[in-house]
Design a protein around this motif. Structure first.
Motif, PDB file in Angstrom:
ATOM      1  N   LEU A 117       0.832  -1.209   0.000  1.00  0.00           N
ATOM      2  CA  LEU A 117       0.000   0.000   0.000  1.00  0.00           C
ATOM      3  C   LEU A 117       0.864   1.256   0.000  1.00  0.00           C
ATOM      4  CD1 LEU A 117      -2.841  -1.008   2.496  1.00  0.00           C
ATOM      5  CD2 LEU A 117      -2.950  -0.920   0.007  1.00  0.00           C
ATOM      6  N   PHE A 118       1.896   1.288   0.841  1.00  0.00           N
ATOM      7  CA  PHE A 118       2.789   2.451   0.860  1.00  0.00           C
ATOM      8  C   PHE A 118       3.505   2.599  -0.477  1.00  0.00           C
ATOM      9  CE2 PHE A 118       3.119   2.400   5.704  1.00  0.00           C
ATOM     10  CZ  PHE A 118       2.412   3.584   5.836  1.00  0.00           C
ATOM     11  N   ALA A 119       3.961   1.486  -1.038  1.00  0.00           N
ATOM     12  CA  ALA A 119       4.639   1.541  -2.341  1.00  0.00           C
ATOM     13  C   ALA A 119       3.708   2.091  -3.410  1.00  0.00           C
ATOM     14  CB  ALA A 119       5.137   0.145  -2.724  1.00  0.00           C
ATOM     15  N   ALA A 120       2.431   1.704  -3.354  1.00  0.00           N
ATOM     16  CA  ALA A 120       1.454   2.203  -4.329  1.00  0.00           C
ATOM     17  C   ALA A 120       1.274   3.714  -4.200  1.00  0.00           C
ATOM     18  CB  ALA A 120       0.119   1.489  -4.133  1.00  0.00           C
ATOM     19  N   TRP A 176       8.518  12.454   9.519  1.00  0.00           N
ATOM     20  CA  TRP A 176       8.945  11.095   9.840  1.00  0.00           C
ATOM     21  C   TRP A 176      10.397  11.056  10.292  1.00  0.00           C
ATOM     22  CZ3 TRP A 176       6.159   7.268  11.197  1.00  0.00           C
ATOM     23  CH2 TRP A 176       4.852   7.138  10.707  1.00  0.00           C
ATOM     24  N   LYS A 177      11.250  11.855   9.662  1.00  0.00           N
ATOM     25  CA  LYS A 177      12.672  11.827  10.011  1.00  0.00           C
ATOM     26  C   LYS A 177      12.914  12.434  11.397  1.00  0.00           C
ATOM     27  CE  LYS A 177      14.794  11.449   5.447  1.00  0.00           C
ATOM     28  NZ  LYS A 177      13.625  10.914   4.765  1.00  0.00           N
ATOM     29  N   ILE A 178      12.174  13.480  11.743  1.00  0.00           N
ATOM     30  CA  ILE A 178      12.313  14.062  13.082  1.00  0.00           C
ATOM     31  C   ILE A 178      11.765  13.106  14.130  1.00  0.00           C
ATOM     32  CG2 ILE A 178      11.500  15.907  14.600  1.00  0.00           C
ATOM     33  CD1 ILE A 178      11.781  17.856  12.351  1.00  0.00           C
ATOM     34  N   LEU A 179      10.663  12.430  13.819  1.00  0.00           N
ATOM     35  CA  LEU A 179      10.089  11.462  14.746  1.00  0.00           C
ATOM     36  C   LEU A 179      11.089  10.343  15.038  1.00  0.00           C
ATOM     37  CD1 LEU A 179       7.613  10.423  16.324  1.00  0.00           C
ATOM     38  CD2 LEU A 179       6.924   9.207  14.252  1.00  0.00           C
ATOM     39  N   LEU A 333      11.028   2.346  -0.284  1.00  0.00           N
ATOM     40  CA  LEU A 333      10.459   3.296   0.676  1.00  0.00           C
ATOM     41  C   LEU A 333       9.293   2.667   1.439  1.00  0.00           C
ATOM     42  CD1 LEU A 333      10.540   6.553  -1.464  1.00  0.00           C
ATOM     43  CD2 LEU A 333      11.905   6.077   0.568  1.00  0.00           C
ATOM     44  N   GLY A 334       8.517   1.802   0.756  1.00  0.00           N
ATOM     45  CA  GLY A 334       7.426   1.104   1.424  1.00  0.00           C
ATOM     46  C   GLY A 334       7.934   0.207   2.532  1.00  0.00           C
ATOM     47  N   VAL A 335       9.038  -0.496   2.258  1.00  0.00           N
ATOM     48  CA  VAL A 335       9.662  -1.352   3.278  1.00  0.00           C
ATOM     49  C   VAL A 335      10.179  -0.504   4.433  1.00  0.00           C
ATOM     50  CG1 VAL A 335      11.588  -2.918   3.756  1.00  0.00           C
ATOM     51  CG2 VAL A 335      10.267  -3.175   1.643  1.00  0.00           C
ATOM     52  N   ASN A 336      10.870   0.606   4.099  1.00  0.00           N
ATOM     53  CA  ASN A 336      11.431   1.469   5.145  1.00  0.00           C
ATOM     54  C   ASN A 336      10.341   2.084   6.012  1.00  0.00           C
ATOM     55  OD1 ASN A 336      13.983   0.952   4.186  1.00  0.00           O
ATOM     56  ND2 ASN A 336      14.180   2.868   3.052  1.00  0.00           N
ATOM     57  N   ARG A 337       9.269   2.574   5.365  1.00  0.00           N
ATOM     58  CA  ARG A 337       8.188   3.197   6.130  1.00  0.00           C
ATOM     59  C   ARG A 337       7.508   2.180   7.032  1.00  0.00           C
ATOM     60  NH1 ARG A 337       5.347   7.812   5.190  1.00  0.00           N
ATOM     61  NH2 ARG A 337       7.447   8.557   4.683  1.00  0.00           N
ATOM     62  N   THR A 338       7.294   0.963   6.531  1.00  0.00           N
ATOM     63  CA  THR A 338       6.672  -0.091   7.348  1.00  0.00           C
ATOM     64  C   THR A 338       7.555  -0.445   8.531  1.00  0.00           C
ATOM     65  OG1 THR A 338       5.516  -0.990   5.411  1.00  0.00           O
ATOM     66  CG2 THR A 338       5.770  -2.452   7.311  1.00  0.00           C
ATOM     67  N   LEU A 387      -4.912   2.897   5.825  1.00  0.00           N
ATOM     68  CA  LEU A 387      -5.088   1.444   5.826  1.00  0.00           C
ATOM     69  C   LEU A 387      -3.753   0.749   6.106  1.00  0.00           C
ATOM     70  CD1 LEU A 387      -7.590  -0.334   5.321  1.00  0.00           C
ATOM     71  CD2 LEU A 387      -6.825  -0.611   2.962  1.00  0.00           C
ATOM     72  N   ALA A 388      -2.677   1.252   5.486  1.00  0.00           N
ATOM     73  CA  ALA A 388      -1.344   0.680   5.722  1.00  0.00           C
ATOM     74  C   ALA A 388      -0.932   0.851   7.176  1.00  0.00           C
ATOM     75  CB  ALA A 388      -0.326   1.346   4.793  1.00  0.00           C
ATOM     76  N   LEU A 389      -1.221   2.015   7.746  1.00  0.00           N
ATOM     77  CA  LEU A 389      -0.859   2.290   9.134  1.00  0.00           C
ATOM     78  C   LEU A 389      -1.572   1.341  10.094  1.00  0.00           C
ATOM     79  CD1 LEU A 389       0.629   4.180  11.113  1.00  0.00           C
ATOM     80  CD2 LEU A 389      -1.397   5.638  11.095  1.00  0.00           C
ATOM     81  N   VAL A 390      -2.873   1.133   9.888  1.00  0.00           N
ATOM     82  CA  VAL A 390      -3.633   0.241  10.768  1.00  0.00           C
ATOM     83  C   VAL A 390      -3.200  -1.207  10.557  1.00  0.00           C
ATOM     84  CG1 VAL A 390      -5.936  -0.535  11.454  1.00  0.00           C
ATOM     85  CG2 VAL A 390      -5.581   1.831  10.791  1.00  0.00           C
ATOM     86  N   SER A 391      -2.841  -1.558   9.330  1.00  0.00           N
ATOM     87  CA  SER A 391      -2.368  -2.915   9.049  1.00  0.00           C
ATOM     88  C   SER A 391      -1.085  -3.207   9.829  1.00  0.00           C
ATOM     89  CB  SER A 391      -2.121  -3.092   7.550  1.00  0.00           C
ATOM     90  OG  SER A 391      -1.819  -4.433   7.235  1.00  0.00           O
ATOM     91  N   ILE A 392      -0.193  -2.224   9.885  1.00  0.00           N
ATOM     92  CA  ILE A 392       1.032  -2.379  10.666  1.00  0.00           C
ATOM     93  C   ILE A 392       0.701  -2.532  12.152  1.00  0.00           C
ATOM     94  CG2 ILE A 392       3.151  -1.218  11.427  1.00  0.00           C
ATOM     95  CD1 ILE A 392       3.190   0.125   8.639  1.00  0.00           C
ATOM     96  N   SER A 393      -0.223  -1.707  12.634  1.00  0.00           N
ATOM     97  CA  SER A 393      -0.611  -1.785  14.043  1.00  0.00           C
ATOM     98  C   SER A 393      -1.179  -3.150  14.384  1.00  0.00           C
ATOM     99  CB  SER A 393      -1.642  -0.694  14.359  1.00  0.00           C
ATOM    100  OG  SER A 393      -1.120   0.594  14.131  1.00  0.00           O
ATOM    101  N   LEU A 394      -1.982  -3.692  13.474  1.00  0.00           N
ATOM    102  CA  LEU A 394      -2.559  -5.015  13.689  1.00  0.00           C
ATOM    103  C   LEU A 394      -1.467  -6.080  13.709  1.00  0.00           C
ATOM    104  CD1 LEU A 394      -5.122  -6.729  13.980  1.00  0.00           C
ATOM    105  CD2 LEU A 394      -5.244  -6.841  11.483  1.00  0.00           C
TER     106      LEU A 394
END
Length: 457
Positions: A117-120, A176-179, A333-338, A387-394
Motif C-alpha cells: 500500500l505504501f509503495a502504491a 517522519w525523520k524528526i520522529l 520506501l514502502g519497506v522502510n516506512r513499514t 489502511l497501511a498504518l492500521v495494518s502495521i498496528s494489527l
C-alpha cells in the motif's frame, strides 16, 4: 453523511485487514499440508456461509465484523474422532517449524500489505506541503535552533559521528525523520534554504512526551507548515473581526509585526491575546494596510481556559510539491516506512509498559472509525496510507507475546523448539486466562480513551 462515511470506511478497512491477516494463516496452513475447516470474517452468528467444492473449506461472513479466524483440524479442539487418514493433516501433529510459520503468517501478511500500500502511494504520487517552516512560537525547539519562518528545509543529518545526509522532499518526509530522531534521542542538523543562502540549524528534539498524545509533536517543537497565503474566508456578524473592518478576501500578512503564513500560528497568537488589541497587516485589492482588532474572550470547553477569538474563518493555501517515485524506489520506501512505523509502535508500547509514555496513546474502534472517515474524505491516497498504518498496528499487536494472540502462541512454540518439550496444557490454560485479562484491560483502556476524545472529559 460524515457518520455514514466513517461507518463505511471503517467496515472496509477492518474487512480488508482481517481478510489479509487470516488469509496469511490460511495460505501457509494449506502449503504446510494442514487441513483447514473454516475461514470466517467476523465472529458470532454466520450471515453468509458456503463450502468450497474444491477444498472443502467453509467460508463464512459473520455478524460481528471486528475480527475473524481460520479454524484448522486439531485433535485438541475436535469434539468428534478424526479419521485416521486426516490425522497427519492435523495442526497439532505438525513439526514446530511449520506451526511457527502458520502462526506468524498472519502478522507477516499485514506487514506485506502495508509495504504494498505504501509503495502504491509513493509510485502513484501524492501532493504534500513543502517543507517550509512557519514562524515558530518563542521558546520552542525550532525557535531556539534559529528558525524565523520562511526557511525551506532541504536535508537532515545526524549532528554526531558525521551521520549520513538525508534529503527532505516534503513536510511529511520531514515529520517522519524528526520522529525517528526523537526516539533515538539523536541531535540532528537541518539544512534549509533562505533568501540569503543555505544554512545549517542544529536541533535537539529530545523525546516524545505524554502530552504528545493530545498534541502534534511537531507543533510542540515549533514546526508548522509555512510559506503559504492566509486569507479571510468569512467574517461572523457582530464579531471582533467585523467590528475592526476585516472583510472576506483580505490576505493576512502579519500580526503585531510577525509574518503570517500559517493558520495554526495565527490562531495560537490570537488565542493568547484575548481582550488585548493586536495589529493586523492585511492586503486588500493589491494594497497593504493595517487593522487593529481586539479579540473577544471565550471559554474553551476542551482546554478549560479562556482564549481570544476574532470570529473570522480562514483559508490557508500552502505551497505543495508532487512527490512521486519509481517502482523500485517506491518498494524500498514502502519497506522502510513499514519498518519505521513498526519500530515506533513497539517503542511506544514498551514505554507505556515502563510508564515513560501515557496510556492515552492507545486507541480503539471509535478512533479508528473516526480517522478512517477523515482519511476517506481526504482522498484515495490518504485512505490507503491510513489502511497501511492500521495494518502495521494489527501486525505488531498480534506479535506481542500475550497468550491468545499470535505472539503468545509463537512464544509457546519457541519454548518448545528450544527445550524440545511442548508447554503443558495446564500452563497454557493459566497463561491463556492471564492473556485474556490483559487483552480485556487494554481494550477497556482504548475504549475509555476513545470516549474521552469524543466527549473531551
Amino acid at each position: 453523511m460524515n457518520f455514514l462515511t466513517e461507518i463505511v470506511a471503517f467496515v472496509v478497512a477492518i474487512g480488508v485487514l482481517v481478510v489479509v491477516h487470516e488469509f496469511g494463516h490460511y495460505s501457509v496452513a494449506r502449503m504446510c499440508g494442514v487441513k483447514v475447516l473454516r475461514f470466517s470474517v467476523g465472529f458470532g452468528k454466520p450471515l453468509v456461509s458456503w463450502v468450497s467444492k474444491k477444498t472443502g473449506v467453509e467460508w463464512t461472513i459473520a455478524a460481528l465484523p471486528l475480527g475473524g479466524y481460520v479454524k484448522m483440524l486439531d485433535e485438541r479442539e475436535s469434539e468428534e474422532s478424526i479419521a485416521p487418514e486426516d490425522l497427519p493433516r492435523a495442526f497439532n501433529r505438525q513439526p514446530v517449524a511449520k506451526r511457527i510459520a502458520i502462526v506468524a503468517a498472519g502478522p507477516v501478511a499485514n506487514f506485506i500489505l502495508a509495504i504494498v500500500l505504501f509503495a502504491a502511494v509513493f509510485a502513484g504520487g501524492v501532493s504534500e506541503p513543502e517543507a517550509i517552516v512557519a514562524t515558530p512560537l518563542a521558546n520552542t525547539a525550532a525557535a531556539r535552533a534559529g528558525f524565523e519562518g520562511g526557511e525551506k528545509i532541504v536535508s537532515m543529518r545526524d549532528a554526531d559521528n558525521g551521520g549520513e545526509t538525508h534529503a527532505i522532499r516534503s513536510w511529511s518526509d520531514l515529520r517522519w525523520k524528526i520522529l525517528d530522531a526523537s526516539f533515538d534521542h539523536r541531535r540532528i542538523v537541518l539544512s534549509a534554504k533562505t533568501h540569503e543562502g543555505t544554512y545549517d540549524f542544529p536541533l535537539s528534539v529530545g523525546t516524545i512526551s505524554d502530552a504528545d498524545a493530545e498534541q502534534d509533536f511537531m507543533d510542540k517543537l515549533g514546526f508548522t507548515p509555512g510559506g503559504g497565503t492566509l486569507t479571510v474566508a468569512g467574517v461572523e456578524a457582530g464579531s471582533a473581526a467585523q467590528k475592526s473592518g476585516l472583510q472576506a478576501g483580505d490576505k493576512l500578512r502579519a500580526i503585531d509585526g510577525h509574518n503570517v503564513d500559517n493558520a495554526t500560528s495565527f490562531i495560537d497568537y490570537v488565542k493568547a491575546h484575548g481582550a488585548k488589541a493586536v495589529t493586523l497587516t492585511i492586503e486588500r485589492a493589491g494594497k497593504q494596510q493595517t487593522v487593529q482588532v481586539t479579540p473577544d474572550v471565550k471559554h474553551d470547553a476542551s482546554s478549560g481556559k479562556d482564549i481570544g477569538r476574532i470570529g473570522a474563518a480562514l483559508a490557508n493555501q500552502l505551497p505543495s510539491v508532487d512527490v512521486r517515485y519509481g517502482p523500485v524506489e517506491s518498494l524500498r520506501l514502502g519497506v522502510n516506512r513499514t519498518w519505521d512505523i513498526s519500530m515506533y509502535s513497539l517503542r511506544m508500547f514498551g514505554r507505556m509498559i515502563t510508564g515513560e509514555a501515557s496510556l492515552k496513546n492507545l486507541s480503539g474502534p471509535v478512533t479508528i472509525a473516526d480517522y478512517a472517515g477523515k482519511s476517506a474524505r481526504l482522498g484515495l491516497a490518504a485512505f490507503v496510507s491510513f489502511l497501511a498504518l492500521v495494518s502495521i498496528s494489527l501486525g505488531v499487536l498480534n506479535l506481542l507475546p500475550i497468550p491468545v494472540l499470535d505472539g503468545g502462541h509463537l512464544l509457546y512454540y519457541l519454548v518448545e523448539a528450544v527445550t524440545g518439550k511442548a508447554v503443558s496444557d495446564r500452563w497454557q490454560l493459566v497463561l491463556q486466562r492471564a492473556g485474556l485479562v490483559c487483552i480485556v484491560a487494554l481494550s477497556m483502556i482504548a475504549l475509555f480513551n476513545d470516549l474521552a476524545r469524543l466527549i473531551r472529559f
